[in-house]
Design an enzyme around this catalytic site. Structure first.
Site, PDB file in Angstrom:
ATOM      1  CB  SER A 253      -0.884   0.013   1.238  1.00 38.11           C
ATOM      2  OG  SER A 253      -0.080   0.310   2.357  1.00 38.11           O
ATOM      3  CE  LYS A 254      -1.700   6.191  -3.475  1.00 30.75           C
ATOM      4  NZ  LYS A 254      -2.905   6.949  -3.643  1.00 30.75           N
ATOM      5  NE  ARG A 255      -0.480   1.803   6.346  1.00 30.81           N
ATOM      6  CZ  ARG A 255       0.116   0.673   6.747  1.00 30.81           C
ATOM      7  NH1 ARG A 255       1.205   0.727   7.470  1.00 30.81           N
ATOM      8  NH2 ARG A 255      -0.406  -0.492   6.437  1.00 30.81           N
ATOM      9  CB  THR A 256       4.501  -0.687   3.025  1.00 30.58           C
ATOM     10  OG1 THR A 256       3.432  -1.120   2.185  1.00 30.58           O
ATOM     11  CG2 THR A 256       4.125  -0.901   4.462  1.00 30.58           C
ATOM     12  N   GLY A 257       5.170   1.562   0.457  1.00 34.51           N
ATOM     13  CA  GLY A 257       5.990   1.668  -0.750  1.00 34.51           C
ATOM     14  C   GLY A 257       5.199   2.276  -1.887  1.00 34.51           C
TER      15      GLY A 257
END
Ligand code: GLU
Length: 491
Positions: A253-257
């Site tokens: 997800s955008k949070r992790t990459g």
């Protein structure tokens, strides 16, 4: 076997890096079998359309050189199949489904369905349609339609049945039909099909032999099996691909990459490196050689070598692989690609700095960075001290590890370097380096003692190319100017 594969994206946003992996696997499998890879835009959910999403899908395919092997005509242009441009294919066959008793007209209003859902929530019952219109005689339905009543068409799901299919990656998977809803196949506008109907019809009409898609679509299999059965058609083979995971082990997800393919292109991962890297996110070719050309991937790709468990997208490995591809490029080709990338994404840097320097200066920098650069967005960072003024970190001059105990020691070393730089030959890195090292040895000094302060004076940065590389790129005059400037500050 005639292999036809398809990517069936819904144009609801950017192209996800995991969808690119799906596209790649479809492409590899089709080409491995010397047949066709196709794109079909699934845009029947009109509420989720995002402007520009179709263009993004096509652009990314172009940039990555994953050209579909079949295109269709849209007015003047050719492009992918688009469901909203094939609407005449979906509704008529659905009416037949109702006549044959495998589907039925449903007149429930959205108000009724909302109330039903609320009631189910209050009673803590699983949500789902209650079959209100399931047993309505066909005559009665026809009358209602003739009276202008709005309807949807639902699939009549049989009760107490076990459905089975054989996934090419996961093996036998079973479902019980009691868990299923009488799914809507035609929307209340009477024209647009829902995903389940359109996907089964199109995979059949387009003679798709293998469907590869995310594992979350496994849950749509029972409805698609029943739909195909009602139509009397055979479904393609299915391979549900493992998820692409972030460093936290959850779906990326955008949070992790980065998730959008365009972000990767912007950081300028080489298309061939990105595809090679993605190919290994789930597929194991049966050997440990990781760098593979497109031809090699096509030759070796087998669906049965894809594993079930999620694959973690490791950005460090991607950087490494990209670096390997950069190293292997011909320097002239690398130069051309750097220039193109800068022109496209770093206009300021390109027009005001890069294109102002002559070809040789740029080329020397690019060649020097060729073994050092992992990504192209590093280019500007790594070269700031070369293109502009030197940085200002003269506080780094003292370095006890390098036997520079004081500023005076540093200045002595810089003074030592000046006459050598005034006389050595700058034609190549070697003609500069060899006599310089000779002079250091002759003076009984250690390399670091001279090269550390020289590197700091030339770059003014904590991290930079080495002292010789910097001197060689900057040239005699600029190198001497930068060294003298530091001497002047401290004298
Ligand atoms: N349109 C679906 C999606 O957006 C495709 C699912 C399928 O491949 O059947 O992912």
């Amino acid at each position: 076997m005639t292999v036809r594969t398809r990517l069936a994206p819904s144009p609801t946003g950017y192209l996800h890096i995991g969808s690119l992996r799906t596209a790649l696997y479809c492409y590899l499998w089709a080409h491995h079998n010397k047949w066709k890879y196709i794109i079909r835009i699934e845009d029947t959910d009109r509420t989720r359309l995002v402007e520009g999403a179709v263009d993004a899908i096509i652009d990314m395919h172009d940039i990555l050189n994953l050209t579909p092997d079949e295109s269709v005509r849209h007015g003047w242009l050719y492009g992918p199949y688009v469901q909203s441009e094939r609407l005449e294919l979906y509704a008529p066959r659905l009416h037949k489904l109702c006549e044959e008793g495998n589907g039925y007209y449903c007149f429930c209003t959205s108000e009724r369905l909302t109330e039903l859902r609320q009631e189910q929530e209050e009673l803590k019952l699983p949500p789902g349609y209650d079959g209100h219109c399931r047993h309505m005689p066909l005559e009665e339905s026809r009358e209602k339609i003739a009276n202008g009543e709005k309807y949807t068409i639902r699939l009549k799901v049989p009760k107490n049945e076990t459905l089975v299919f054989n996934d090419l990656i996961r093996g036998r998977i079973e479902f019980n039909t009691n868990q299923l809803d009488d799914t809507v196949l035609l929307k209340s506008d009477g024209i647009f099909p829902t995903y389940h109907w359109a996907v089964v019809i199109d995979d059949n009409l387009m003679e798709i032999s293998h469907v590869m898609r995310w594992e979350e679509w496994i849950s749509s299999m029972p409805i698609q099996i029943l739909t195909a059965r009602a139509l009397g058609i055979t479904l393609p083979h299915y391979a549900h691909l493992p998820n692409v995971l972030g460093a936290d082990g959850k779906k990326l997800s955008k949070r992790t990459g980065d998730v959008s393919v365009s972000e990767y292109i912007k950081k300028w991962y080489l298309p061939e490196a990105l595809l090679n890297f993605l190919s290994l996110l789930g597929w194991h070719p049966g050997h440990d050689e990781e760098i593979m050309s497109m031809q090699e991937m096509i030759a070796q790709f087998e669906i049965t070598d894809i594993h079930k468990s999620g694959a973690v997208l490791d950005p460090i490995k991607l950087d490494w692989m990209n670096g390997e591809y950069i190293k292997r490029l011909d320097p002239g080709e690398l130069h051309a690609r750097v220039a193109k990338h800068l022109e496209q994404y770093e206009i300021e840097f390109y027009t005001h700095i890069f294109s102002q320097k002559n070809y040789d200066f740029n080329h020397r920098i690019i060649k020097e960075l060729q073994t050092r650069m992992k990504r192209f967005d590093e280019f500007i960072e790594l070269t700031t001290c070369l293109y502009g003024e030197a940085g200002t970190r003269t506080d780094l001059l003292v370095n006890t590890k390098m036997k520079i105990e004081s500023i005076e020691d540093a200045i002595t070393s810089l003074r030592f370097a000046i006459p050598i730089l005034e006389t050595t030959d700058f034609t190549s890195l070697d003609t500069l380096k060899t006599p310089f090292i000779g002079a250091i040895i002759e003076a009984w000094k250690k390399n670091g003692q001279v090269l550390w302060p020289m590197r700091v004076a030339l770059s003014g940065e904590e991290f930079s190319p080495g002292a010789f590389e910097l001197a060689y790129i900057l040239g005699r005059e600029e190198s001497l100017k930068r060294i003298q400037k530091v001497i002047d500050i401290y004298s």
